[in-house]
Write a protein that holds these residues in place. Structure first.
Motif, mmCIF file in Angstrom:
data_model
loop_
_atom_site.group_PDB
_atom_site.id
_atom_site.type_symbol
_atom_site.label_atom_id
_atom_site.label_comp_id
_atom_site.label_asym_id
_atom_site.label_seq_id
_atom_site.Cartn_x
_atom_site.Cartn_y
_atom_site.Cartn_z
ATOM 1 N N GLN A 51 12.572 33.008 -16.448
ATOM 2 C CA GLN A 51 13.124 31.710 -16.037
ATOM 3 C C GLN A 51 12.439 31.110 -14.820
ATOM 4 O OE1 GLN A 51 16.117 29.797 -17.224
ATOM 5 N NE2 GLN A 51 15.192 30.856 -18.930
ATOM 6 N N TYR A 57 9.905 22.351 -18.885
ATOM 7 C CA TYR A 57 10.189 20.938 -18.934
ATOM 8 C C TYR A 57 11.130 20.522 -17.829
ATOM 9 C CZ TYR A 57 12.290 16.703 -20.763
ATOM 10 O OH TYR A 57 12.773 15.454 -20.909
ATOM 11 N N ARG A 58 12.238 21.258 -17.723
ATOM 12 C CA ARG A 58 13.172 20.874 -16.667
ATOM 13 C C ARG A 58 12.550 21.108 -15.309
ATOM 14 N NH1 ARG A 58 17.383 24.270 -18.801
ATOM 15 N NH2 ARG A 58 16.102 24.194 -20.638
ATOM 16 N N ASP A 79 4.589 26.478 -22.574
ATOM 17 C CA ASP A 79 4.430 25.334 -21.660
ATOM 18 C C ASP A 79 3.281 24.426 -22.086
ATOM 19 O OD1 ASP A 79 2.411 27.143 -20.945
ATOM 20 O OD2 ASP A 79 3.115 27.448 -18.891
ATOM 21 N N SER A 116 11.739 26.436 -28.046
ATOM 22 C CA SER A 116 11.084 27.741 -27.877
ATOM 23 C C SER A 116 11.816 28.820 -28.673
ATOM 24 C CB SER A 116 11.019 28.105 -26.396
ATOM 25 O OG SER A 116 12.320 28.112 -25.841
ATOM 26 N N PRO A 169 13.073 26.429 -17.878
ATOM 27 C CA PRO A 169 12.186 25.956 -18.917
ATOM 28 C C PRO A 169 11.252 24.924 -18.312
ATOM 29 C CG PRO A 169 14.375 26.180 -19.746
ATOM 30 C CD PRO A 169 14.394 26.600 -18.300
ATOM 31 N N HIS A 229 4.264 21.725 -24.431
ATOM 32 C CA HIS A 229 4.950 20.636 -23.725
ATOM 33 C C HIS A 229 3.942 19.663 -23.127
ATOM 34 C CE1 HIS A 229 8.835 19.119 -22.721
ATOM 35 N NE2 HIS A 229 9.412 20.295 -22.827
ATOM 36 N N ARG A 240 15.687 25.486 -25.060
ATOM 37 C CA ARG A 240 15.397 24.079 -24.744
ATOM 38 C C ARG A 240 14.138 24.001 -23.900
ATOM 39 N NH1 ARG A 240 21.323 22.038 -23.071
ATOM 40 N NH2 ARG A 240 22.293 22.954 -24.917
ATOM 41 N N ASP A 241 13.050 24.258 -24.548
ATOM 42 C CA ASP A 241 11.769 24.276 -23.850
ATOM 43 C C ASP A 241 10.669 24.160 -24.896
ATOM 44 O OD1 ASP A 241 9.936 24.468 -21.864
ATOM 45 O OD2 ASP A 241 10.355 26.551 -21.337
ATOM 46 N N HIS A 251 6.874 14.582 -22.849
ATOM 47 C CA HIS A 251 7.855 15.560 -22.334
ATOM 48 C C HIS A 251 9.270 15.124 -22.701
ATOM 49 C CE1 HIS A 251 5.083 18.011 -20.084
ATOM 50 N NE2 HIS A 251 4.700 17.039 -19.278
#
Ligand code: X8Z
Ligand code: ZN
Length: 609
Positions: A114, A8-9, A400, A561, A6, A403, A395-396, A380
């Motif tokens: 991913q 973010y990570r 994108d 998401s 994701p 975010h 968890r995103d 973020h």
């Protein structure tokens, strides 16, 4: 960052791990032919969550302590995560053509997306890809320009010269010097593209660019057309600004320094990539109303330090009704460039263990630009805190671009009125100061738009093979000229690799997200101001302290998401399409003024078309 994870990570940690755990995953992926989709996805959820955390940790250490060893550890971690994704994605083929719940189908789709550089499904090529990614990113982080034997500039030092010097020779020298960072990356990047494309094809995509464009709840072609549509909407505003700025630069530096073709030399606009022109505000200033203020000077006068800069941003989020940042944030974030080691200073945020542990990594400078960036990064982290209850796959951000837009949306509320409210300036400028405020803001927000689009216009063609390695640099400058109307003032050849001098290329972060985010943040801002009951001009609206606006934003953030982005957008704004009218409305008074200035400009001045 190679992997998608994701976004973010990824932003954060970039490299993903999985060693012994990879074996567990292999079993989970292939040995149980009658597994149902729900069970398969529960296994995938647990495996990727665990490996994602491990890889993010390795990535964090690499980014904050660049050595040969941390690079290797992060590469191994990345390789292991990539192995798990490949294994699971292949295992998921058993569900092709079966009728699945909407939720399961969405998770299976997200599983394949991913990684932003999916690895081929064999250990040798997978390891090669991860070590290429790791070394490209490490090279950028360690990058320096050394004008003399005992003086070297990192990207922040070089950027500060670009921002403040008005000596065209010095500017060009530093610009050229930093761009040398890219050249040694060329061959590795070429191989990186081959391997990533191989991985993408194994997952059923034509190439890596198609994989990237498949991540927007619409077909890849439709997505590319959406980008074109939005660019066409905002291009006239950009060209008005470009023409105006170019005429002011001609007045400052003399027409000999400006090319006759109507373009702007890349080294003259105050930023290494010509993506944010706010540093040259004094050269292009609107007539002084006496109402302008200098946020950088105010911050310095108040002895702001790295932490207090971040505190300002946290205070904004808590004013909306959100929780304070967890203790781990203050204990584990990196706010300051360490004196004794190389780190990747490019700002990022992490949230692999939200809500207990979210962080930022940023070499904060005490100035107006970084005041915006700390809000960006906390956007973020708060997104991560709000979707922490979702399962791994959700968890995103909705996409994108959402975010990237959250923190910037908040920073749009850092109006002069707000700065007065929190004691950063002494009085609220009257409306007479609006033009200066809008011009200043446009130099950051409008100037960015074509740059936001151009990086992936280049990469999409690189991944598809339309731009071969022998034309990497020429195509890069052709596109920068086409979109930004910006050119290099010294000859560039195929022994250069100028894309490598921009973080997101060696880090392999898709970039169209920022183009969209710069449009969406105004759409979000307009919707939140409406929710707050604000009826004046958009550039004067601040949602500071408004719990109703905070709750509305939270509705979207909490979804992560889990649903297609038009639904998330509707939760916030009631709208279900991306729409540039908000940014156009915001800058409408400036556009009128710019066009008047441009019409009145001296005859013979070349105007961008
Ligand atoms: O990379 C970033 C953020 C981290 S996601 C600081 N940005 C882009 C850039 O610096 O090129 C924000 C604006 C565009
Ligand atoms: Zn960001």
């Amino acid at each position: 960052m190679i992997g998608r994870m994701p976004a973010y990570r990824l932003l954060i940690a970039a490299f993903v791990v999985l060693t012994a755990a990879g074996v567990a995953c292999r079993n989970a992926g292939s040995a149980q032919p009658d597994l149902n989709a729900g069970t398969f996805l529960t296994n995938a959820n647990d495996t990727l969550l665990r490996l994602g955390i491990e890889s993010s940790q390795a990535g964090w250490v690499q980014n904050t302590y660049i050595t040969v060893d941390t690079q290797k550890i992060a590469a191994d971690a990345q390789s292991d995560f990539a192995a798990a994704v490949a294994e699971l994605a292949l295992g998921a083929r058993r569900f092709d053509g079966l009728r699945l719940s909407e939720d399961d189908a969405r998770k299976l789709k997200l599983l394949k997306l991913q990684l932003s550089a999916p690895a081929p499904n064999n250990p040798a090529e997978r390891d090669e890809l991860s070590s290429l990614s790791s070394s490209l990113k490490g090279d950028y982080g360690k990058g320096k320009y050394c004008p003399s034997a005992n003086r070297c500039l990192d990207i922040d030092q070089a950027s500060n010269i670009l921002a403040s010097s008005r000596d065209p020779r010095e500017l060009l020298d530093v610009w050229q010097g930093w761009h040398r960072v890219g050249a040694p990356m060329r061959d590795r990047y070429t191989r990186f593209v081959e391997l990533s494309n191989k991985g993408a094809r194994e997952l059923g995509f034509d190439d890596t660019g198609v994989l990237w464009r498949s991540n927007y709840d619409m077909s890849p072609d439709k997505f590319a057309a959406e980008v074109d549509r939005l660019w066409a909407q905002v291009q006239p505003l950009y060209l008005s600004l470009h023409t105006y700025v170019r005429s002011k630069l001609a007045a400052k530096y003399g027409s000999a320094v400006l090319p006759a073709d109507g373009t702007i030399p890349a080294h003259l606009v105050g930023n290494m990539w010509a993506q944010d022109w706010s540093n040259i505000y004094p050269l292009v200033a609107a007539p002084a109303s006496g109402e302008n203020y200098d946020l950088t000077a105010s911050l310095k006068r108040r002895n702001a330090d790295e932490r207090s800069m971040v505190k300002y941003a946290e205070n904004f989020f808590t004013s909306l009704g959100y929780q304070a940042l967890p203790p781990a944030f203050w204990e584990r974030s990196l706010f300051k460039k360490p004196a004794d080691r190389d780190v990747v200073c490019h700002a990022s945020a992490s949230g692999w263990d939200a809500p207990e542990d979210v962080r930022i990594k940023m070499c904060v400078q005490i100035n107006a630009e970084d005041f915006r960036v700390v809000h960006h990064e906390l956007g973020h982290d708060y997104y991560g805190l709000l979707y922490a209850k979702q399962p791994y796959f959700y968890r995103d951000g909705a996409i994108d671009a959402f975010h990237e837009a959250v923190g910037d949306t908040i920073a749009l509320s850092a109006t002069p009125g707000y700065l007065k409210q929190i004691g950063l300036i002494d009085r609220v400028p009257s409306e007479k100061g609006d033009l200066e405020y809008l011009l200043n803001t446009a130099l950051a927000k409008v100037a960015f738009l074509p740059f936001g689009a151009v990086i992936d216009q280049w990469r999409w063609k690189v991944f598809s093979g339309e731009i071969p390695p022998t034309a990497y640099n020429k195509a890069w400058w052709d596109l920068r000229n086409k979109y930004q109307r910006v050119t290099a003032s010294v000859p560039r050849t195929e022994s250069d690799f100028d894309p490598g001098a921009k973080y997101h290329v060696p880090a392999n972060t898709p970039y169209t997200r920022y183009f969209l985010a710069y449009i969406l943040q105004f759409q979000f801002h307009r919707a939140l101001c409406r929710e707050a009951g604000f009826t004046g001009p958009l550039h004067r609206c601040s949602i500071y302290g408004n719990k109703a606006a905070g709750a509305k934003l939270a509705k979207m953030l909490e979804m992560g998401s889990s649903r297609p982005w038009p639904e998330a957008l509707a939760a916030l704004s009631g709208e279900s399409a991306m729409d540039a009218t908000a940014i156009l409305d915001y800058f409408a008074p400036l556009k009128t003024w710019l066009d008047e200035q441009n019409r009145a400009a001296q005859p013979g001045l070349s105007v961008a078309q």
